[in-house]
Design a protein around this motif. Structure first.
Motif, short mmCIF file in Angstrom:
data_model
loop_
_atom_site.label_atom_id
_atom_site.label_comp_id
_atom_site.label_asym_id
_atom_site.label_seq_id
_atom_site.Cartn_x
_atom_site.Cartn_y
_atom_site.Cartn_z
N UNK A 9 0.85 -1.19 0.00
CA UNK A 9 0.00 0.00 0.00
C UNK A 9 0.89 1.23 0.00
N UNK A 10 0.29 2.35 -0.39
CA UNK A 10 1.04 3.61 -0.46
C UNK A 10 0.07 4.78 -0.31
N UNK A 11 0.37 5.68 0.60
CA UNK A 11 -0.36 6.94 0.74
C UNK A 11 0.56 8.04 0.25
N UNK A 12 0.12 8.76 -0.78
CA UNK A 12 1.01 9.71 -1.44
C UNK A 12 0.35 11.07 -1.61
N UNK A 13 1.15 12.10 -1.39
CA UNK A 13 0.75 13.47 -1.67
C UNK A 13 1.59 13.95 -2.86
N UNK A 14 0.92 14.44 -3.89
CA UNK A 14 1.64 14.74 -5.14
C UNK A 14 1.19 16.06 -5.74
N UNK A 15 2.02 16.54 -6.66
CA UNK A 15 1.71 17.75 -7.40
C UNK A 15 2.11 17.53 -8.86
N UNK A 16 1.33 18.12 -9.77
CA UNK A 16 1.60 17.97 -11.20
C UNK A 16 1.42 19.32 -11.88
N UNK A 17 2.26 19.55 -12.88
CA UNK A 17 2.13 20.72 -13.75
C UNK A 17 1.80 20.21 -15.15
N UNK A 18 0.65 20.63 -15.67
CA UNK A 18 0.17 20.15 -16.97
C UNK A 18 0.06 21.31 -17.95
#
Length: 230
Positions: free
Chosen positions: A205-214
């Motif tokens: 399992x994995x709990x992730x906080x992420x950011x993306x630039x599109x």
């Protein structure tokens, strides 16, 4: 295993159906990059007093297709670092980390107000483990080694499901997304037939906080194509 495959097929089918709907407005296509950080671990059955690994991270490429007001389709190709910890004899702590190539595919609900959007992700993922390392820490001394894969014991491929929420900020032609996601594996890391069902379950399992630039690929076109009736 069949139940896992049926679950993945169902989720992939929902995402594909959403992406294949006849568009009510000109489709928008985005490409970009993403980075993430969080915690990862493994759920052993029976419990082996394992704990989470707080150094999980990822990064990669993002692609987004949006042809409906409230629905989009998003896929990524990421490099992911995960791991887990568990106690050994005495005061020793065993840590195993693994690096994988991961392909998440998601249907994305989208509710917008002016330049801000609330995002809801639901999808599936597949990954392949490139390499792995393990270490034992005892009385302040750490012993590190490359993990030796054994075909009958270790599974380098993994399939799972994911869900999450986030926010999007439109700064044409750029869109910034910040998200929280939870990944849950449907594949055992260790083959229970080889381990004689000790453990019989070992799902990641994995709990992730992420950011993306599109970046909106259609922004360079002055006039967006209009839908016409045949």
């Amino acid at each position: 295993m069949k139940r896992q495959l049926y679950t993945l097929i169902l989720i992939a089918g929902i995402a594909a159906t959403a992406a294949a709907q006849k568009p009510s407005k000109p489709a928008k296509k985005y490409v970009g990059i993403n980075v993430g950080y969080g915690i990862a671990g493994i759920m052993f059955q029976p419990d082996l007093k394992q704990t989470s690994y707080a150094g999980s991270y990822s990064g990669g490429l993002s692609f987004k297709y949006m042809a409906e007001k409230y629905m989009a389709f998003q896929a990524e190709l990421n490099y992911t670092h995960r791991g887990y910890k568990k106690p050994e004899i005495g005061d020793s702590i065993y840590t195993r980390t693994y690096n994988s190539i991961m392909l998440p595919i998601m249907a994305q609900g989208n509710v917008s107000y002016k330049r801000v959007s609330v995002l809801l992700n639901l999808g599936a993922y597949a990954s392949y483990m490139i390499d792995s390392k393990d270490q034992i820490k005892n009385k302040g001394i750490t012993y590190k080694n490359d993990y030796d894969f054994f075909l009958k014991r270790d599974r380098r491929y993994e399939f799972g499901v994911l869900g999450g929420v986030g926010l999007g900020f439109k700064l044409d032609p750029i869109t910034i997304q910040v998200e929280s996601r939870y990944y849950y594996g449907l594949t055992n890391l260790y083959n229970p037939d080889y381990t004689n069902n000790r453990p019989y379950g070992s799902r990641l399992y994995q709990l992730q906080f992420s950011a993306a630039i599109l970046y909106n690929l259609g922004s360079s076109t002055k006039n967006e194509p209009k839908l016409t009736k045949n």
